[in-house]
Scaffold this active site. Structure first.
Site, short mmCIF file in Angstrom:
data_model
loop_
_atom_site.label_atom_id
_atom_site.label_comp_id
_atom_site.label_asym_id
_atom_site.label_seq_id
_atom_site.Cartn_x
_atom_site.Cartn_y
_atom_site.Cartn_z
N LYS A 13 6.29 -40.11 -15.76
CA LYS A 13 6.60 -40.06 -17.15
C LYS A 13 7.05 -38.61 -17.39
O LYS A 13 6.44 -37.74 -16.83
CB LYS A 13 5.82 -40.48 -18.31
CG LYS A 13 4.45 -39.96 -18.25
CD LYS A 13 4.12 -38.47 -18.94
CE LYS A 13 3.04 -38.09 -18.94
NZ LYS A 13 2.55 -36.73 -19.62
N PRO A 96 2.77 -35.66 -7.90
CA PRO A 96 1.96 -34.37 -7.62
C PRO A 96 0.86 -34.66 -8.52
O PRO A 96 0.87 -35.10 -9.70
CB PRO A 96 2.63 -33.19 -7.89
CG PRO A 96 3.64 -33.70 -9.06
CD PRO A 96 3.99 -35.04 -8.39
N GLY A 99 0.56 -32.51 -12.40
CA GLY A 99 2.18 -32.22 -12.53
C GLY A 99 2.61 -32.36 -13.97
O GLY A 99 3.55 -32.09 -14.36
N GLY A 100 1.55 -32.94 -14.85
CA GLY A 100 2.17 -33.49 -16.15
C GLY A 100 3.00 -34.42 -16.20
O GLY A 100 3.76 -34.90 -17.15
N ILE A 101 3.25 -35.10 -15.07
CA ILE A 101 4.08 -36.19 -15.17
C ILE A 101 3.51 -37.87 -14.83
O ILE A 101 3.98 -38.93 -14.65
CB ILE A 101 5.34 -36.25 -13.96
CG1 ILE A 101 4.70 -36.06 -12.50
CG2 ILE A 101 6.10 -35.23 -14.26
CD1 ILE A 101 5.73 -35.95 -11.63
N GLY A 102 2.08 -37.68 -15.29
CA GLY A 102 1.34 -38.96 -15.39
C GLY A 102 0.80 -39.69 -14.17
O GLY A 102 0.64 -40.70 -14.31
N GLY A 103 0.89 -39.14 -12.98
CA GLY A 103 0.52 -39.73 -11.95
C GLY A 103 -0.67 -40.63 -11.91
O GLY A 103 -0.67 -41.57 -11.60
N SER A 105 -2.44 -41.58 -14.63
CA SER A 105 -2.59 -42.54 -15.59
C SER A 105 -1.82 -43.78 -15.40
O SER A 105 -2.07 -45.00 -15.58
CB SER A 105 -2.01 -41.89 -16.96
OG SER A 105 -2.92 -41.02 -17.29
N ASP A 138 -2.90 -41.30 -21.92
CA ASP A 138 -1.63 -41.63 -21.29
C ASP A 138 -1.73 -43.07 -20.71
O ASP A 138 -0.52 -43.73 -20.36
CB ASP A 138 -1.16 -40.46 -20.44
CG ASP A 138 -0.75 -39.22 -20.88
OD1 ASP A 138 -0.74 -39.28 -22.24
OD2 ASP A 138 -0.33 -38.27 -20.14
#
Length: 283
Positions: A13, A96, A99-103, A105, A138
């Site tokens: 995300k 990653p 990384g702030g891309i929700g891996g 979650s 998230d």
């Protein structure tokens, strides 16, 4: 439809904007953010077991088996549903950590939805999202699978329909601690709330960006480089940095220039997650 094995995507995300309105009594922060998915992510395979054991076969450096959000999600769903079946799980991990891309979650949400399907529990999205919230703020947006404006700690979701450009996402080789950013005394915590729906265009600020850029030179460098070609944004607390492009060709062109020195990928923005598109195809 009965099946023994299932492979599902676990998408990334982006936070297209992130405003911090204040700190709550419980230490969490009141947020407003706009979530959108990417057609890019991990892939998780589930296989039914004859016993009740939950076993993640993929090892993660520094993350004990029972501390992994995938295992936690599976165990919570098993306990709360009273299911007596077990599961074997494998993950092809490309998102990653930090990384702030929700891996993590996203992995938890894919696990909840996948096991609800395989174990034939019949739980609805509301129930799965409520369970997901106990695993992380998230997780509910991934359970629901639609781009959304989020409030509260990120759990109050209103569907949104932002444009779906192609994105170039740069992945600085640092893991950013969310707790560290949210406890930084210089973090902005008094942004006035947006009261208009849908979210007006041009609201692309991330209140975490100045703190992250100051603490992590790798992130600052990625923002500066990408910023020469398009508006460069930080997703969540980072470390990933992204920018939108009208076509894949344009995103690929900039990617070719920047990924000689930086890690990154190109992916399509999507208002319906690829996980939900796959699940719809199974019904």
């Amino acid at each position: 439809m009965s099946m023994e094995k299932l492979t599902l995507p676990s998408p990334a995300k982006l936070n297209l904007m992130l405003h911090i309105l204040g700190r709550r009594e419980d230490g969490y922060h009141e947020l407003q953010t706009l979530f959108q998915f990417l057609d890019y992510g991990d892939e998780i395979t589930f296989a039914l077991r004859d016993d009740a054991e939950i076993r993640l076969h993929t090892e993660f450096d520094g993350v004990p088996h029972d501390s992994n959000l995938i295992v936690k999600a599976a165990k919570k769903l098993q306990e709360q549903s009273g299911c007596t079946q077990g599961i074997d799980i494998w993950i092809d991990k490309i998102l990653p950590m930090g990384g702030g891309i929700g891996g993590g979650s996203s992995n938890a949400a894919t696990t909840l939805l996948g096991l609800n399907h395989l174990w034939q529990l019949g739980w609805d999205e509301d129930r799965l999202a409520a369970l997901g919230l106990t695993l992380g703020a998230d997780v509910p947006v991934f359970v629901r699978g639609h781009a959304a404006f989020a409030e509260g700690v990120g759990e109050k979701l209103t569907p949104e329909y932002p444009e779906e450009p192609w994105y170039l996402v740069l992945v600085p080789q640092v893991s950013v601690s969310t707790a560290e950013i949210f406890s930084d005394p210089l973090l902005t915590r008094d942004t006035p709330p947006i009261k208009v729906r849908p979210v007006p265009k041009g609201n692309s600020r991330n209140d975490c960006l100045p703190v992250v850029a100051r603490r992590y030179p790798e992130v600052r460098n990625a923002l500066n480089l990408l910023g020469k070609f398009t508006e460069a944004k930080l997703t969540g607390t980072g470390s990933c940095v992204f920018g939108g492009f009208p076509s894949k060709a344009e995103a690929d062109k900039v990617s070719a220039l920047l990924t000689e020195t930086l890690t990154g990928f190109v992916a399509k923005g999507s208002n319906v997650s690829m996980l939900h598109r796959k699940l719809q195809g199974l019904l």
